[in-house]
Design an enzyme around this catalytic site. Structure first.
Site, mmCIF file in Angstrom:
data_model
loop_
_atom_site.group_PDB
_atom_site.id
_atom_site.type_symbol
_atom_site.label_atom_id
_atom_site.label_comp_id
_atom_site.label_asym_id
_atom_site.label_seq_id
_atom_site.Cartn_x
_atom_site.Cartn_y
_atom_site.Cartn_z
ATOM 1 N N LYS A 44 2.329 0.013 15.797
ATOM 2 C CA LYS A 44 3.588 0.031 15.393
ATOM 3 C C LYS A 44 3.678 1.780 14.353
ATOM 4 O O LYS A 44 4.697 2.669 14.267
ATOM 5 C CB LYS A 44 3.739 -0.727 13.922
ATOM 6 C CG LYS A 44 5.347 -0.756 12.966
ATOM 7 C CD LYS A 44 4.555 -1.715 12.809
ATOM 8 C CE LYS A 44 5.698 -1.703 11.595
ATOM 9 N NZ LYS A 44 5.527 -3.428 10.821
ATOM 10 N N GLN A 45 2.760 2.387 14.165
ATOM 11 C CA GLN A 45 2.297 3.375 13.311
ATOM 12 C C GLN A 45 1.110 4.136 13.270
ATOM 13 O O GLN A 45 0.261 2.533 13.513
ATOM 14 C CB GLN A 45 2.904 2.872 11.706
ATOM 15 C CG GLN A 45 2.390 1.846 11.519
ATOM 16 C CD GLN A 45 2.817 0.973 10.046
ATOM 17 O OE1 GLN A 45 3.077 -0.277 9.819
ATOM 18 N NE2 GLN A 45 2.423 1.247 8.790
ATOM 19 N N GLU B 225 0.952 -3.262 12.619
ATOM 20 C CA GLU B 225 0.283 -4.244 12.373
ATOM 21 C C GLU B 225 1.098 -5.171 13.978
ATOM 22 O O GLU B 225 1.680 -6.433 14.241
ATOM 23 C CB GLU B 225 1.937 -5.050 11.389
ATOM 24 C CG GLU B 225 1.087 -4.254 9.942
ATOM 25 C CD GLU B 225 2.933 -4.536 8.885
ATOM 26 O OE1 GLU B 225 3.569 -4.785 9.157
ATOM 27 O OE2 GLU B 225 1.877 -4.464 7.849
ATOM 28 N N TRP C 119 0.717 -1.465 -0.342
ATOM 29 C CA TRP C 119 -0.243 -0.148 -0.267
ATOM 30 C C TRP C 119 1.011 1.201 -0.015
ATOM 31 O O TRP C 119 0.218 2.402 -0.549
ATOM 32 C CB TRP C 119 -0.746 -0.014 1.377
ATOM 33 C CG TRP C 119 -0.109 0.373 2.599
ATOM 34 C CD1 TRP C 119 0.770 -0.290 2.885
ATOM 35 C CD2 TRP C 119 -1.020 0.677 3.376
ATOM 36 N NE1 TRP C 119 0.975 -0.285 4.578
ATOM 37 C CE2 TRP C 119 0.072 0.923 4.491
ATOM 38 C CE3 TRP C 119 -1.530 2.355 3.901
ATOM 39 C CZ2 TRP C 119 -0.452 1.512 5.746
ATOM 40 C CZ3 TRP C 119 -2.310 2.703 5.099
ATOM 41 C CH2 TRP C 119 -0.899 2.806 6.064
ATOM 42 N N ASP C 120 2.288 1.254 0.198
ATOM 43 C CA ASP C 120 3.400 2.118 0.226
ATOM 44 C C ASP C 120 2.862 2.792 -1.210
ATOM 45 O O ASP C 120 3.124 4.340 -1.428
ATOM 46 C CB ASP C 120 4.131 1.573 0.284
ATOM 47 C CG ASP C 120 4.897 0.801 1.528
ATOM 48 O OD1 ASP C 120 3.763 -0.025 1.795
ATOM 49 O OD2 ASP C 120 5.836 1.205 2.068
HETATM 50 C C1 BGC Z 1 5.007 -1.542 7.404
HETATM 51 C C2 BGC Z 1 3.380 -1.636 6.244
HETATM 52 C C3 BGC Z 1 4.658 -1.355 5.048
HETATM 53 C C4 BGC Z 1 6.171 -2.080 4.790
HETATM 54 C C5 BGC Z 1 6.728 -1.512 3.713
HETATM 55 C C6 BGC Z 1 6.532 -2.614 7.747
HETATM 56 O O1 BGC Z 1 7.067 -2.104 8.237
HETATM 57 O O2 BGC Z 1 4.705 -1.614 8.591
HETATM 58 O O3 BGC Z 1 2.373 -0.373 6.616
HETATM 59 O O4 BGC Z 1 3.282 -1.474 4.133
HETATM 60 O O5 BGC Z 1 6.507 -1.999 6.124
HETATM 61 O O6 BGC Z 1 7.058 -0.446 3.762
#
Ligand code: BGC
Length: 760
Positions: free
Chosen positions: A593-594, A480, A340-341
């Site tokens: 995490k984010q 996550e 999704w980045d």
């Molecule tokens: C993040 C995801 C991201 C992925 C790739 C993961 O660590 O939690 O949101 O899409 O890294 O960058």
């Protein structure tokens, strides 16, 4: 050269080679060449071609690290010029971001006391994606004598070389070719037999003309080389050009040999300097569209350019079957997979600076719809389920196993449960359409993605009869740390949004083109029954909230988890794991995490009033570990939108320095591409305060930190180029077409090519 356009390495330390290889990667969206030094064997070379994936014996399909084309050795008599063996007298490397040129210069002394100066530059052409080149200037400082110059292409390259258990070779070497002069090597990938032809030729010029006269050609197993011998005179400078060309059977249907040979021949005819000039001109044009100028803050200026440089280098609008990997074309991290980045973090930059590229990136999703349908089918669902991690076909390629924060093997559930990717893609389509009015794209491609993902949601939601509501259980949201959760707000809210938008689009297309509508219903197996169900789902989708309805609960049961205070930060200002946290039980805590809820509020800002956004920002910010580079930029934008300007600047600096300071500790694996897009968003949506209101008008609420005297950037809004300059007490706008905008919530009319000043 203006320092604000440069990234400089002034000390050589072989332990930092891999990090610099990422920082100094040169790419043109078609090809990425890690910034490895020819004169060191330590590091991890990388030559990646977008869209070339292979699995062979690897856990999952991954981007192929192709044959190494950088091989260029110098021997003084028999002594190899090697930075790790010789004494380094001086050393500098520079990335010139304005022109897309990587250069270095060093002087070394061999164990036998010979001193030689070598200066070099390299570019991967943005003018012609099939070309790349390097130039070497060689000067013997304290000797006259024999120098051997060796040009090599190495077909022994493997992926995951530094991870022995997973080391995989993704191609067979098919042919080693003597181009007389020049060398080439053709490989063929294991699974799909994609042919890759790489070749290079050396040209040595001084006042006497060509000085590369004595040539020897050899094949050594999977390596091909040519060797020249010269007798060099002390203090004389010898210039050698290395011209390279690349073709793959993905690019053309006819013989790649023919295409390649023509390309290299033409390149030799054009010459190094001509191609370099054309390449620089393209960069000049690109920078006109994308540059962000920050006056008064050199760190911010240099840092934002670094991010824009790599983001722009990662995309190629000429191929709509490729997208941008989480690590760009800069490394093997995340196996070259697309997340999704791209849609959520990088795409806005392309939408507002180069819409054609944005369209090509979205077309990649359209072109991988078959894979997405396969995923849905294999998982027992209907419609299209885009993969959490995507490669060339759109089938799920997330590895099932990885390593947790303690270094233990851990099952990765994201590929099974991180469903929100479907709505991230539809949201991005809408964002693109809103900014471009590209009806053709919406009708012919976007609509199908909307409808087929709505069909997926229809089969994925669970109806809770007792509570008369629809739920989506057992998912992972953007955060996550928490797996197998029920009713993640981000997932549910955006699924609801996407289904609702699909219904609006059904009405839109019915009015516009009834037979098109009928055809697409036939193609996707949809009828009014489905639309009725969609209506019910979107009305009754469950969205958890707090008791007073203000703080949104990230998922059902989140509020009951253990609160752990973050108290310590590292030298880059990133949170340190609190002492009492068990790293294999993060899911039992409120640490995230984010951004998750905050991410939703950024995307659908107009659906949440400012107070609600402020309270949620405060609540979730103090629980966020920023263990993803996607995090800081988003907090800076939300902070600014709710009046937290202090933290916004801090977060912005963290975002732009993610790779330059290596603040996630893994820059060596590739660039944090999503973060580069987040950095752009942080400037334009954050400090520039740009949002689009319900009536589809641009709304600017700019604010700049005290460190900045001026911030300026351009955006492309429906082909209208709007220049924005923000000063402490006034904002200037200039548009190429008339347009009505809002500034600090007041309506302003921009006239064509006239500067409008708005005082704060
Ligand atoms: C993040 C995801 C991201 C992925 C790739 C993961 O660590 O939690 O949101 O899409 O890294 O960058």
């Amino acid at each position: 050269m203006d320092l604000l356009w440069e990234i400089v390495q002034d000390k050589y330390n072989s332990r930092e080679n891999r990090k610099y290889e990422t920082l100094f990667t040169l790419a043109n969206g078609y090809k990425g060449l890690r910034g490895a030094l020819e004169f060191s064997k330590l590091g991890e070379r990388g030559n990646f071609i977008a869209g070339i994936f292979d699995k062979n014996t690897a856990q999952v399909t991954e981007i192929v690290n192709c044959q190494d084309i950088l091989g260029f050795n110098l021997y003084i008599e028999e002594e190899l010029v090697d930075l790790d063996i010789c004494e380094i007298l001086n050393f500098t490397r520079k990335l010139n971001m304005k022109e897309g040129i990587l250069s270095f210069q060093f002087e070394i002394k061999t164990p036998k006391g010979k001193i030689i100066k070598v200066a070099s530059e390299r570019f991967v052409s943005r003018n012609n994606v099939h070309r790349w080149a390097a130039k070497y200037l060689i000067t013997p400082i304290n000797f006259n004598g024999k120098i051997l110059i060796e040009n090599i292409i190495d077909g022994t390259i493997t992926n995951n070389t530094l991870d022995p258990i997973n080391t995989t070779k993704h191609f067979n070497v098919e042919e080693l070719i003597d181009l007389k002069p020049g060398i080439a090597l053709i490989t063929s990938t294991i699974d799909k037999k994609i042919k890759i032809m790489e070749g290079t030729s050396l040209i040595g010029l001084n006042e006497e003309g060509n000085f590369l006269k004595e040539r020897k050609f050899n094949k050594f197993g999977e390596k091909v080389r040519e060797l020249y011998q010269i007798f060099a005179v002390k203090d004389n400078e010898y210039t050698i050009y290395k011209l390279g060309a690349t073709y793959t059977s993905r690019d053309i249907n006819c013989s790649i040999k023919e295409a390649f040979e023509k390309e290299l021949k033409d390149f030799i005819y054009d010459g190094y300097e001509k191609e370099k000039d054309a390449h620089i001109k393209i960069w000049e044009k690109i920078w006109t569209n994308i540059d962000i100028k920050i006056k008064g803050d050199d760190l911010a200026q240099q840092g934002i350019r670094f991010n824009l440089f790599h983001l722009s280098s990662s995309a190629y609008e000429g191929d709509d079957k490729i997208s941008i990997a989480a690590k760009g074309l800069h490394g093997e991290g995340y196996k070259g997979h697309v997340f999704w980045d791209t849609e959520t973090f990088m795409l806005p930059f392309f939408i507002y600076t180069s819409p054609e590229t944005a369209k090509a990136l979205l077309m990649y999703r359209y072109n991988t719809l078959e894979g997405a349908r396969k995923n849905a089918m294999l998982n027992g669902f209907k419609g299209a389920q885009f993969p959490w991690e995507s490669a060339d076909e759109g089938v799920e390629v997330t590895p099932k196993w990885g390593i947790d924060y303690l270094g233990n093997p851990v099952r990765i559930w994201t590929g099974d449960e991180e469903f929100h990717i479907n709505s991230d893609i539809t949201f991005a389509i809408w964002e693109y359409y809103r900014a471009t009015n590209d009806e053709d794209f919406l009708k012919n491609y976007g609509l199908e993605i909307f409808l087929d993902t709505a069909k997926f949601w229809q089969s994925r939601v669970e109806y809770n009869k007792l509570k008369d509501r629809y739920e989506i259980n057992n998912v992972i949201g953007p955060d996550e740390f928490h797996e197998h959760v029920n009713n993640n707000v981000y997932t549910n809210y955006l699924a609801k949004w996407s289904i609702k938008k699909s219904l609006e689009l059904v009405e839109w297309i019915k009015n516009k083109d009834m037979s098109f509508f009928n055809n697409i219903c036939i193609k996707l197996g949809l009828n009014n029954e489905d639309f009725k169900i969609w209506q019910d789902i979107q009305e009754k989708m469950y969205i958890p909230k707090s008791k007073d309805g203000r703080i949104i609960e990230q998922f059902e049961g989140y509020f009951d988890l253990k609160y752990i205070k973050i108290t310590e930060y590292d030298e880059n200002g990133m949170p340190v794991w609190p002492k009492d946290v068990e790293l294999d039980k993060l899911g039992e805590t409120q640490l995230i995490k984010q951004p998750d809820v905050i991410m939703l509020m950024l995307m659908l800002r107009e659906e949440f009033d400012e107070d609600v956004r402020r309270e949620n920002y405060k609540y979730y910010e103090e629980r966020t570990m920023h263990k993803s580079s996607l995090s800081p930029s988003m907090y800076s934008i939300m902070g600014l939108s709710v009046g937290d300007s202090n933290n916004a600047y801090r977060y912005f600096i963290k975002a732009i320095m993610t790779d330059l300071n290596d603040n996630q500790g893994n820059t060596e694996l590739g660039i944090h591409a999503a973060n580069t897009g987040g950095a752009w968003q942080s400037v334009v949506f954050g400090f520039g305060g740009l949002s689009v209101d319900k009536d589809q008008r641009l709304n600017f609420n700019p604010w700049i930190p005290k460190q900045w005297n001026e911030l300026s950037f351009n955006i492309n809004w429906r082909k209208n180029i709007i220049k924005v300059t923000i000063k402490e007490d006034e904002v200037l706008f200039e548009a190429s077409e008339p347009v009505e905008i809002l500034v600090y919530n007041k309506c302003c009319k921009l006239e064509k090519d006239k500067v409008l000043s708005v005082k704060r």
